[in-house]
Scaffold this motif. Structure first.
Motif, PDB file in Angstrom:
ATOM      1  N   ASN A 189      -4.767   3.482  -2.644  1.00 47.61           N
ATOM      2  CA  ASN A 189      -3.895   2.382  -2.208  1.00 47.61           C
ATOM      3  C   ASN A 189      -2.472   2.488  -2.752  1.00 47.61           C
ATOM      4  O   ASN A 189      -1.735   1.512  -2.738  1.00 47.61           O
ATOM      5  CB  ASN A 189      -4.525   1.026  -2.568  1.00 47.61           C
ATOM      6  CG  ASN A 189      -4.492   0.737  -4.056  1.00 47.61           C
ATOM      7  OD1 ASN A 189      -4.320   1.632  -4.876  1.00 47.61           O
ATOM      8  ND2 ASN A 189      -4.672  -0.516  -4.426  1.00 47.61           N
ATOM      9  N   LEU A 236      -6.013   3.250   7.223  1.00 44.61           N
ATOM     10  CA  LEU A 236      -6.283   1.924   7.768  1.00 44.61           C
ATOM     11  C   LEU A 236      -5.134   1.531   8.709  1.00 44.61           C
ATOM     12  O   LEU A 236      -4.003   1.287   8.263  1.00 44.61           O
ATOM     13  CB  LEU A 236      -6.439   0.931   6.613  1.00 44.61           C
ATOM     14  CG  LEU A 236      -7.088  -0.414   6.907  1.00 44.61           C
ATOM     15  CD1 LEU A 236      -8.513  -0.256   7.436  1.00 44.61           C
ATOM     16  CD2 LEU A 236      -7.106  -1.287   5.658  1.00 44.61           C
ATOM     17  N   THR A 243      -6.982  -7.374   1.201  1.00 44.86           N
ATOM     18  CA  THR A 243      -7.833  -6.272   1.673  1.00 44.86           C
ATOM     19  C   THR A 243      -9.299  -6.584   1.395  1.00 44.86           C
ATOM     20  O   THR A 243     -10.157  -6.371   2.255  1.00 44.86           O
ATOM     21  CB  THR A 243      -7.434  -4.951   0.983  1.00 44.86           C
ATOM     22  OG1 THR A 243      -6.029  -4.745   1.145  1.00 44.86           O
ATOM     23  CG2 THR A 243      -8.169  -3.763   1.586  1.00 44.86           C
ATOM     24  N   ILE A 267      -5.296   3.221   2.221  1.00 43.67           N
ATOM     25  CA  ILE A 267      -5.121   1.797   2.525  1.00 43.67           C
ATOM     26  C   ILE A 267      -3.876   1.261   1.812  1.00 43.67           C
ATOM     27  O   ILE A 267      -3.330   1.915   0.926  1.00 43.67           O
ATOM     28  CB  ILE A 267      -6.360   0.958   2.109  1.00 43.67           C
ATOM     29  CG1 ILE A 267      -6.556   1.003   0.582  1.00 43.67           C
ATOM     30  CG2 ILE A 267      -7.618   1.443   2.815  1.00 43.67           C
ATOM     31  CD1 ILE A 267      -7.605   0.017   0.061  1.00 43.67           C
TER      32      ILE A 267
END
Lengths: 129, 99, 119
Positions: free
Chosen positions: B6, B60, C19, B31
């Motif tokens: 991330n 994503l 998320t 992500i």
């Protein structure tokens, strides 16, 4: 996922705690250690790994008086009393930082990134902080 | 296993570290700011491309869209929605989040 | 499949809580079960009933409460992390409960997958 063994206490799963951050700049190292100490009571198969800046969590000569925060590094020495004996440090991370196991405050097993990857893949639960 | 990343590779080494630990057949899902690692023509594109033969790299889509970079995604990166994220996690245990 | 979720960051500051929420919602829609969401580190701030986001923004805390209401998801806030950051029963949002770290380990043991969302 590895096979789950049953003993009288129930399921034993492989838990890996991945430490990748230096201590003190953020609370992650300390609160990760707090989880590990609690986890010890659950009789799971626990591995602690130190990768990237996480290797700095184990530095021998930590003195935190000057920044007025708790020096929790001696706790790593106490892990053995909690039957947490699998401490792994990644060779590439040590090398990249010019460190050796002589700089660390506890005995650890040094493994390569490839070996670390294999060990990680064998886990049931990987907790990263 | 599934790896999630991330962080932008420009900010932290999470993607690099993840790719160094991803084994053949593993899946990497980018992500949040990690989707910046999915873009073409960056200084990290070659590093990602080098792994694409052995590791499945996904991103994503809602995170790419939110950042206005969907059209810059590297060809060969599989785009998934949150449902796809759930499927990847269900099909590829364990899951390691490279934070 | 049984999922457990760990949220390590507070709301609004970092995308992790969003998320984690969107992952949870999708997993439930797909028929998976989410037995427990554990809030740790600054993640405990997801449970503050004092949170008041602007009208045109999502209400992250209420969203969690609704998940607990509608799907019976167990929202557990780590007591040690909560006390450090000023979260107590007095300002705990509906649907959350404060408990020990053992609840995280237990969730890891019982779930098929533990997902970590953090910084």
């Amino acid at each position: 996922m590895s096979d789950e063994m049953m003993d009288e206490g129930g399921v034993v799963k492989k838990f890996m705690y991945v430490n990748r951050k230096a201590p003190h700049g953020t609370i992650y190292a300390l609160e990760s250690l707090e989880v590990v100490l609690i986890a010890a009571a659950f009789d799971q198969d626990v591995s602690l790994v130190f990768v990237d800046d996480g290797v700095y969590q184990l530095m021998k000569e930590q003195k935190t008086d000057g920044i007025e925060v708790k020096n929790f590094s001696p706790t790593y020495r106490a892990l053995e009393m909690y039957d947490i004996e699998k401490l792994y440090v990644e060779k590439e991370s040590l090398d990249a930082r010019g460190l050796t196991t002589d700089d660390l405050l506890v005995p650890v097993e040094v493994m390569s990134a490839a070996e670390m990857a294999d060990l990680m893949a064998q886990q049931d639960v990987v907790l990263s902080f | 296993m599934l790896h999630t990343v991330n962080k932008s590779p420009f900010e932290r080494n999470a993607l690099k570290s993840c790719l160094e630990h991803a084994r053949d057949g593993d899946v990497v899902l980018l992500i949040e700011d990690g989707v910046i690692g999915a873009l073409d023509n960056t200084e990290f594109t070659a590093m990602v491309k080098a792994k694409m033969g052995t590791v499945k790299i996904c991103a994503l889509a809602p995170d790419l869209e939110a950042r206005g970079v969907s059209s810059k995604a590297l060809a060969g990166i599989e785009l998934v929605d949150f449902g796809g994220f759930v499927d990847l996690a269900a099909e590829n245990g364990p899951v390691q989040a490279w934070l | 499949m049984k999922f457990a979720i760990l949220v390590n960051e507070g709301p609004y500051q970092h995308q992790a809580a969003d998320t984690a929420y969107l992952f949870t919602r999708s997993a439930l829609e797909k028929g998976h079960s989410i037995d427990r969401i554990f809030f740790y580190h600054d993640g405990v701030n997801n449970s503050s009933s004092l949170t008041e986001p602007p009208q045109d923004d999502r209400n992250i805390v209420e969203r969690w409460t609704k998940l607990a209401d509608e799907h019976g998801v167990d929202l557990v806030v780590c007591v040690a992390a909560a006390l450090r950051r000023g979260i107590k029963d007095d300002n705990l949002a509906k649907g959350f409960r404060i408990s020990g770290l053992g609840q995280l380990i237990e969730a890891g043991i019982q779930a098929d997958r533990l997902m970590v969302f953090g910084d």
